[in-house]
Each structure stands twice: as structure tokens, then as C-alpha cells.
Design an enzyme around this catalytic site. Structure first.
Site, short mmCIF file in Angstrom:
data_model
loop_
_atom_site.label_atom_id
_atom_site.label_comp_id
_atom_site.label_asym_id
_atom_site.label_seq_id
_atom_site.Cartn_x
_atom_site.Cartn_y
_atom_site.Cartn_z
N THR A 59 -0.89 2.80 6.20
CA THR A 59 -0.82 1.49 5.59
C THR A 59 -0.99 0.49 6.73
O THR A 59 -0.86 0.84 7.89
CB THR A 59 0.51 1.23 4.85
N GLY A 60 -1.27 -0.73 6.39
CA GLY A 60 -1.48 -1.72 7.45
C GLY A 60 -2.85 -2.33 7.32
O GLY A 60 -3.48 -2.29 6.26
N GLY A 119 -6.29 -2.41 7.15
CA GLY A 119 -7.24 -1.33 6.92
C GLY A 119 -8.47 -1.38 7.80
O GLY A 119 -9.03 -0.35 8.16
N ARG A 147 -14.23 -6.78 -0.66
CA ARG A 147 -13.65 -6.21 0.56
C ARG A 147 -13.00 -4.86 0.24
O ARG A 147 -12.24 -4.73 -0.72
CB ARG A 147 -12.62 -7.17 1.14
N THR A 206 0.88 -1.17 0.00
CA THR A 206 0.00 0.00 0.00
C THR A 206 0.91 1.22 0.00
O THR A 206 1.90 1.25 0.72
CB THR A 206 -0.96 0.04 1.21
N GLY A 241 -10.71 -1.74 1.95
CA GLY A 241 -9.89 -1.38 3.10
C GLY A 241 -10.00 0.08 3.45
O GLY A 241 -10.95 0.77 3.06
N ASP A 242 -9.02 0.58 4.18
CA ASP A 242 -9.04 1.97 4.64
C ASP A 242 -8.56 2.95 3.58
O ASP A 242 -8.85 4.15 3.67
CB ASP A 242 -8.16 2.13 5.87
N1 GLY Z 1 -4.27 -0.64 4.20
C1 GLY Z 1 -4.65 -1.24 3.02
C2 GLY Z 1 -5.74 -2.21 3.15
O1 GLY Z 1 -6.01 -2.68 4.24
O2 GLY Z 1 -6.36 -2.54 2.15
#
Ligand code: GLY
Length: 319
Positions: free
Chosen positions: A225-226, A228, A202, A174, A204-205
Site C-alpha cells: 500500500t502507499g 503506487g 490514473r 488500500t 496505481g500499483d
Molecule cells: N497503492 C494504491 C495506489 O497508489 O493506488
């Protein structure tokens, strides 16, 4: 408010391939938004980064679904796309969601793809190399439910498979970019292909403003990042900027936004990383894991510097 007009960029470590072009653009008068877009596009086009753009690891049925967002700290406008297939430069489509002044900020799936076609965004026929398809096939056929693999995309149940999903951070991915331009305006952007082998649909953040991305000229910006899901539940990027607004220093605000994640009750708690800067130009990176870095360049530096992230421990748990 006095603006700090020293041009600067911070990015997640994998932004290395884009930071020089982004800084060159800033020096040539580009806006912070332009620099963020230029920097992130370089990573989206890079086939060796399997967590962003072209040739990212696909979802569990072998489709690449991209998420991205961009935010303008001057206007607090933003644009985002999620679950977009067939268009490698998700950050550019996200930016157009903002620039075309739609009454929306986030388009997902078929709607995002339709919008991308409508604005003539660059489309690529094949978004995955054979090498990545083979990694996907091997990863799934090596699992316990081997016999079901050929029917995954035909509507067979996926619930037993989804725990195979892999946090993008396990492969360090990310991408985050935050830029300050010569006018002192701040912009932030995030792009990802999300978790490898994720459940289709799905999100993410990264395309969620306030979760993985937030910028406000008056206070600063943050990008994550991480895992999400954690940043969505805690509203991490917006929290950090709000803590700045409430008068905390950048280090205090970043630490507080990270520590908030310890209170999450989910059965699934993984790694989290953020980068942030304040309106005075200070910058910081934090991670729940050791050995993580981010990159930084200001206009008077010949090249970027790699900086260690401060660690805030978040005890992990999984199921
Ligand atoms: N941080 C990226 C995700 O979880 O998709």
C-alpha cells in the site's frame, strides 16, 4: 521443496473487518485464493473505508474508479482489473479474469466493466454516498480554481487540478491480504479506489502484478500500500520475492525492496508500506512512516494480532 501448511493470513491494518471470515473459510477447507477474496470483499463493501471499493473517494471528476489484483502462488497465474466503475467487488472480478482463463491478465475501464457484466458480477447503481460526494465537492471548490469546478467533467483542462490528488495513505487505505491454506499454497490480493481526486484514468500499483502484488509458493509473497507510482517504478512486490529467491532472509528481502525506493528519481516521493511472508511462514510488515501496523492470524489463534511495521525511511519530496 517442503511446504509449510500452517494456515495463516496477514493483511494491512484495514483488513480487520475481513480477517475473521477469511480465517474461518480457510479452516473450513477454502483455498488461499478464496480466503483472500473473502477478506478483501468485506473491506470493499464497507462504506466507512474511503480507499477501497464502495464509497471510496472518487477521481477529480467525481467518478469512482476501482483497481484490484489477485495472484495464485501455486500456478503464478493472476487476474486484475483497473479503472472499473459500477462494480463494488473488484477483487472478485479480478479473480474471474484469472479463473476464466482469458489470454489476458489485466482488463481496464470499459473493457473491465463489459467483462464484469458478462460474468454477472454484482453491480451497484450508486457507488457513492451523498456524504462522500459532499467531501469531494467541498475539497475541490475550496481550491484556488473554484470557478472551474462545475465544468470539470465537461472536458475542461485538469492539469492544474491534479496536484490536489491525495495519496490514499494519508487516509490509511488500500487493502492487502496474503493467505496460506492447508495445502501450503499462497495467494495474495490487493484492492483500492486509488488516490482521492486522481486524474481520470490514473492506475496505481494495486492491479499491477509485480508492483503492488506478487505471490510464488516457492519463495513467498508481498503486497503493497502507499504511493503506487513508486511501487510501479521499482517493481516492489516482485523485487521482494526475487530477493527471497536469491537467498535473502525475509527481513533482508523486505528491507532491500524498501531501500530500492530511495533511488527513484521522481519529483513525487511519498509513503510506502508492504507486508510479506516467506514459504516457511515468517511474516513481516515495513513502512516508510512511523506508527503503521499490519494484522496477522494463524489457525490456532482465537483472533488476529496487530503487529508494528519496521520502519525504513524514504525521504519524501513533492513537486
Ligand atoms: N497503492 C494504491 C495506489 O497508489 O493506488
Amino acid at each position: 521443496m517442503t511446504k509449510n501448511t500452517a494456515m495463516r493470513i496477514i493483511a494491512s491494518q484495514n483488513g480487520v473487518r475481513g480477517i475473521a471470515d477469511a480465517m474461518r473459510a480457510l479452516k473450513n477447507g477454502a483455498s488461499a485464493l478464496d480466503a483472500v477474496e473473502i477478506g478483501i470483499r468485506a473491506i470493499e463493501a464497507d462504506p466507512s473505508d474511503h480507499t477501497v471499493g464502495y464509497n471510496g473517494y472518487p477521481n477529480i471528476v467525481g467518478e469512482l474508479e476501482l483497481d484490484a489484483s489477485i495472484m495464485d502462488g501455486k500456478t503464478l497465474n493472476s487476474g486484475a482489473v483497473a479503472l472499473m466503475r459500477g462494480f463494488p467487488f473488484a477483487i472478485s472480478v479480478a479473480r474471474q479474469v484469472m479463473e476464466r482463463k482469458l489470454p489476458h491478465v489485466l482488463l481496464a475501464g470499459a473493457g473491465a466493466e463489459r467483462f464484469a457484466r458478462e460474468i454477472d458480477a454484482e453491480a451497484w447503481d450508486d457507488m457513492l454516498t451523498d456524504e462522500v460526494r459532499e467531501v469531494w465537492r467541498r475539497r475541490l471548490t475550496a481550491s484556488a480554481a473554484t470557478g472551474a469546478f462545475p465544468t470539470l467533467s465537461d472536458g475542461s483542462p485538469l492539469l492544474d487540478w491534479v496536484k490536489l490528488a491525495t495519496d490514499p495513505e494519508r487516509v490509511e487505505g488500500t487493502v492487502n491480504f496474503i493467505a496460506v491454506d492447508g495445502q501450503g499454497d499462497i495467494a495474495s490480493g490487493v484492492s483500492t479506489s486509488g488516490w482521492a481526486w486522481k486524474y481520470p484514468g490514473r492506475i496505481g500499483d494495486s492491479p499491477i502484478i509485480g508492483a503492488g502484488n506478487y505471490a510464488d509458493n516457492r519463495y513467498g509473497a508481498c503486497a503493497c500500500t502507499g504511493m503506487g507510482e513508486m511501487a510501479i517504478n521499482a517493481g516492489t512486490a516482485r523485487s521482494l520475492v526475487l530477493y527471497l529467491k536469491l537467498g535473502m532472509s525475509l527481513a533482508e528481502a523486505a528491507g532491500e525492496a524498501m531501500r530500492d525506493l530511495r533511488d527513484l528519481g521522481s519529483d513525487y516521493i511519498g509513503g510506502m508500506n508492504l507486508i510479506a511472508l516467506d514459504r516457511d511462514g515468517a511474516h513481516i510488515g515495513m513502512s516508510s512512516e512511523t506508527g503503521r501496523t499490519y494484522i496477522y492470524q494463524q489457525a490456532d489463534m482465537m483472533e488476529h494480532e496487530e503487529v508494528e511495521r519496521e520502519i525504513v525511511e524514504i525521504p519524501a519530496r513533492w513537486g
